[in-house]
Design an enzyme around this catalytic site. Structure first.
Site, PDB file in Angstrom:
ATOM      1  CB  THR A 167      -0.813   0.023   1.325  1.00 43.68           C
ATOM      2  OG1 THR A 167      -1.395  -1.256   1.537  1.00 43.68           O
ATOM      3  CG2 THR A 167      -1.902   1.058   1.303  1.00 43.68           C
ATOM      4  CG  ASP A 198      -6.605  -2.477   4.853  1.00 43.00           C
ATOM      5  OD1 ASP A 198      -5.714  -1.684   5.188  1.00 43.00           O
ATOM      6  OD2 ASP A 198      -6.437  -3.317   3.947  1.00 43.00           O
ATOM      7  CB  THR A 218       0.875  -0.575   4.683  1.00 47.15           C
ATOM      8  OG1 THR A 218       1.224  -1.680   3.831  1.00 47.15           O
ATOM      9  CG2 THR A 218       2.055  -0.275   5.599  1.00 47.15           C
ATOM     10  N   GLY A 219      -0.636  -3.345   5.433  1.00 44.19           N
ATOM     11  CA  GLY A 219      -0.490  -4.662   6.035  1.00 44.19           C
ATOM     12  C   GLY A 219      -1.646  -5.575   5.689  1.00 44.19           C
TER      13      GLY A 219
END
Length: 317
Positions: A167, A198, A218-219
């Site tokens: 991201t 998300d 981010t993740g």
């Protein structure tokens, strides 16, 4: 009194292949310098984060804009969010196609329409309603096409791709003390068509509030949504934690509670910043007091003056 402006950017958490490391570093540094240039001239935090994210959307090293991963049908579907900490206005788009810069679209949604979120089909919806200059088809990253063609599994498996957690994002505080955040992504590689992750969810992919600060995440998307990660970090700062402490506490909670890994960038209302991650790597860069800091690995932090960085811009870092 006037604030000293600060910008922090990230280019995604996860595993960054060795041969792409330098490009990721250069890309976040370039984005941070471009955003800072706007702040330095008295520009708004909102303009600065949009510009920083646009810069990374245009860079094929990142899973956003022209570097976006492909979904199960081999198409690009991108998500983006932008938020203004002054009045909590936000705009987000999901599953958009054929658009060079989804972050610009999110900004348009925020300013022209009184809605938070525009879902699939945004492209044609917008071109009918407005003539926007950035509705361009891109030759998407060849690297992604190759990855998609050689994929082994028919369904997205978290962590399957080294770029599943990719991201890009930015947070900033301007000289007026306003904060803003922006986040953009191509999503999970090989994801289901129309999957909304998300990134475009307010409070998960990003959140900004002048009273406390701004964050971009981010993740692993599902984990981030379960704990509403961005808002959780601001909550911790409202309870008096520093940006670094708030980020670590929230990431730790996400890991222990739902087994999710990720990374965050944070700036608080007094201009303190943090870039923290529970993954192996996250490319990040920040500029404050005309000093540039950047890194990819835990504990890695390079520092340069902005002047030095700008003079080496053309020749890489």
């Amino acid at each position: 009194g006037r604030m000293k402006p600060v910008i922090v950017v990230h280019g995604g958490a996860g595993r960054i292949f060795k041969e792409r490391e330098q490009g990721s570093r250069d890309g976040v540094v370039r984005a941070a310098l471009q955003g800072y240039g706007i702040l330095k001239q008295g520009g708004s935090a909102l303009d600065a984060v949009e510009e920083a994210v646009r810069s990374m959307e245009d860079d094929p090293h990142f899973n956003a804009g022209c570097g976006s991963v492909l979904n199960e049908e081999g198409e690009v579907e991108m998500d983006a969010i932008i938020m203004d900490g002054k009045n909590l206005d936000s705009g987000a788009v999901s599953a958009v196609k054929c658009i060079a810069n989804p972050i610009k679209l999110a900004r348009l949604v925020m300013e022209k329409y009184d809605i938070l979120h525009k879902l699939e089909g945004t492209g044609s919806w917008f071109s009918e309603k407005l003539t926007v200059g950035f509705m361009v088809h891109r030759n998407f990253d060849f690297y992604q096409l190759r990855f998609w063609e050689t994929r082994e599994r028919p369904s997205p498996v978290p962590g399957n791709s080294q770029r599943d957690l990719g991201t890009v994002g930015a947070v900033a505080i301007d000289s007026e003390g306003n904060v803003a955040c922006a986040t953009s992504t191509g999503g999970l590689s090989n994801k289901l068509v129309g999957r909304v992750g998300d990134t475009a969810c307010i409070g998960s992919g990003g959140y900004a509030d002048n009273h406390s600060g701004a964050t971009s995440t981010t993740g692993h998307g599902e984990s981030i949504m379960k704990v509403v990660l961005a808002r959780l970090i601001l909550y911790h700062m409202e309870q008096g934690m520093s940006p670094e402490m708030a980020a670590d506490t929230a990431l730790d909670y996400m890991k222990t509670r739902v087994g999710g890994l990720g990374g965050v960038i944070v700036v608080n209302s007094s201009g303190e910043w943090a870039a923290r991650f529970s993954t192996k790597q996250m490319s990040w860069a920040t500029v404050k007091d005309d000093q540039l800091h950047y890194g990819i690995y835990a504990g890695e932090r390079h520092t340069k003056s902005v002047d030095e960085a700008l003079s080496s811009e053309s020749g890489g870092f």
